[in-house]
Scaffold this active site. Structure first.
Site, PDB file in Angstrom:
ATOM      1  N   GLU A 126       4.127 -17.447 -16.325  1.00 16.10           N
ATOM      2  CA  GLU A 126       3.026 -17.871 -15.449  1.00 16.10           C
ATOM      3  C   GLU A 126       3.302 -19.254 -14.871  1.00 16.10           C
ATOM      4  O   GLU A 126       3.064 -19.513 -13.690  1.00 16.10           O
ATOM      5  CB  GLU A 126       1.692 -17.881 -16.207  1.00 16.10           C
ATOM      6  CG  GLU A 126       0.535 -18.255 -15.300  1.00 16.10           C
ATOM      7  CD  GLU A 126      -0.781 -18.482 -16.034  1.00 16.10           C
ATOM      8  OE1 GLU A 126      -1.572 -19.333 -15.577  1.00 16.10           O
ATOM      9  OE2 GLU A 126      -1.016 -17.809 -17.061  1.00 16.10           O
ATOM     10  N   SER A 222       3.294 -14.072 -26.428  1.00 19.77           N
ATOM     11  CA  SER A 222       1.975 -14.080 -25.790  1.00 19.77           C
ATOM     12  C   SER A 222       1.315 -15.436 -25.994  1.00 19.77           C
ATOM     13  O   SER A 222       0.952 -15.803 -27.114  1.00 19.77           O
ATOM     14  CB  SER A 222       1.094 -12.972 -26.379  1.00 19.77           C
ATOM     15  OG  SER A 222      -0.253 -13.157 -26.013  1.00 19.77           O
ATOM     16  N   SER A 223       1.136 -16.180 -24.906  1.00 19.33           N
ATOM     17  CA  SER A 223       0.563 -17.521 -24.990  1.00 19.33           C
ATOM     18  C   SER A 223      -0.848 -17.498 -25.566  1.00 19.33           C
ATOM     19  O   SER A 223      -1.164 -18.235 -26.505  1.00 19.33           O
ATOM     20  CB  SER A 223       0.543 -18.165 -23.600  1.00 19.33           C
ATOM     21  OG  SER A 223      -0.110 -19.422 -23.645  1.00 19.33           O
TER      22      SER A 223
END
Length: 306
Positions: A126, A222-223
């Site tokens: 992202e 996964s942040s």
């Protein structure tokens, strides 16, 4: 042993939409469909889509000409968009609308000649996509910690935006530092940390008032799932990030009276149910849903796939 289930948990609207876009593209065009990066950060979801005919690639160079390409929920740079067009691909954009909002904010601020600061984690897809919205003349500056703010030297107009899946509390510390150093810094019109990230973090904070241990369903990359685990750890509670029930160590459960269970925004509910079954087999006597915010957000898929 009692099990408390966090609410809300699991899939958010952006993840639902991204998975649906890949599935509809496969249904419309047949396999293969090329997906740039993991469509969402979850091993179970990615493997399921691979089995249906999705091929995940790191770069557009790996895609043959005239193929179907899907951009992941995390968004892509302007350069990646140009590359996909250059190979005459059929493009479906699964970028989460909340990430797209951040991209538009970056472009808008740069047109106003404001130096944009992005709060986020270096190397996350992202963040790479958001940094890739900048024009050639004014690069977006990435800030990861409050300490990074101290090194900044900026003259003129300055604004900030954030990765959507950060820790709400940690981000506020950095924002406070930015406002202290740049009193006239421009904030986003609306908080960039997404509603689902915020809601899941708030749910874990509520959960950990009663739980002795936290299990978070989510993949290592996964942040938002990692941020859920960190909330419990900051409260000095044991917390484990797992992809599924098969990763639970029975030793974790020894002398534990109450276990909290949640799932990151890209983890499907089926994984939660498998964990519940495992815990029933290992001493759990009741499972309780903890009440929380009801989410009713829905993002539509592109018109060409409806």
């Amino acid at each position: 042993m009692k099990v408390l289930l966090a609410n809300p948990r699991g899939f958010c609207a952006g993840v639902d939409r991204a998975i649906e876009i890949v599935e509809r593209a496969l249904s419309k065009h047949g396999a293969p469909v090329y997906v740039r990066n993991e469509v969402v950060h979850n091993k179970f979801v990615v493997n399921d889509l691979k089995a249906k005919g999705a091929i995940f690639v790191k770069e557009i160079e790996e895609v043959p000409e005239h193929q179907v390409v899907v951009f992941s929920a995390h968004g892509v740079s302007q350069q990646t968009r140009k590359q996909a067009k250059a190979i005459n691909s059929t493009i479906y954009d699964a970028t989460c609308p909340l990430v797209t909002k951040v991209h538009k904010e970056v472009v808008r601020k740069q047109k106003q000649h404001s130096q944009v600061i992005l709060i986020g984690h270096k190397g996350h897809p992202e963040v790479e996509g958001t940094l890739g919205q900048s024009n050639d003349h004014e690069q977006v500056i990435l800030v990861e910690t409050a300490q990074d703010v101290e090194q900044l030297v900026i003259n003129g107009s300055v604004s900030y935006t954030t990765q959507t899946t950060l820790s709400v509390d940690d981000t506020q510390d950095i924002v406070d530092k930015l406002k202290e150093k740049f009193p006239n810094i421009q904030a986003p019109k609306k908080d960039d940390i997404c509603y689902a990230t915020q809601n899941r973090q708030d749910a874990v904070k509520t959960l950990m008032k009663s739980a002795d241990l936290l299990l978070v369903l989510g993949s290592r990359n996964s942040s938002n799932s990692n941020r859920l685990r960190e909330i419990a750890e900051k409260l000095d509670m044991p917390a484990y990030l797992i992809d599924g029930a098969d990763e639970i160590n029975p030793n974790w459960l020894v002398e534990v009276e109450t276990i909290g269970v949640t799932a990151g925004a890209s983890a499907p509910e089926i994984l939660v149910q498998e964990v519940i079954n495992y815990l029933y087999d290992h001493g759990a006597t009741e499972v309780l849903e903890v009440s929380g915010i009801q989410e009713n957000v829905h993002f539509s898929v592109p018109e060409t796939l409806r």
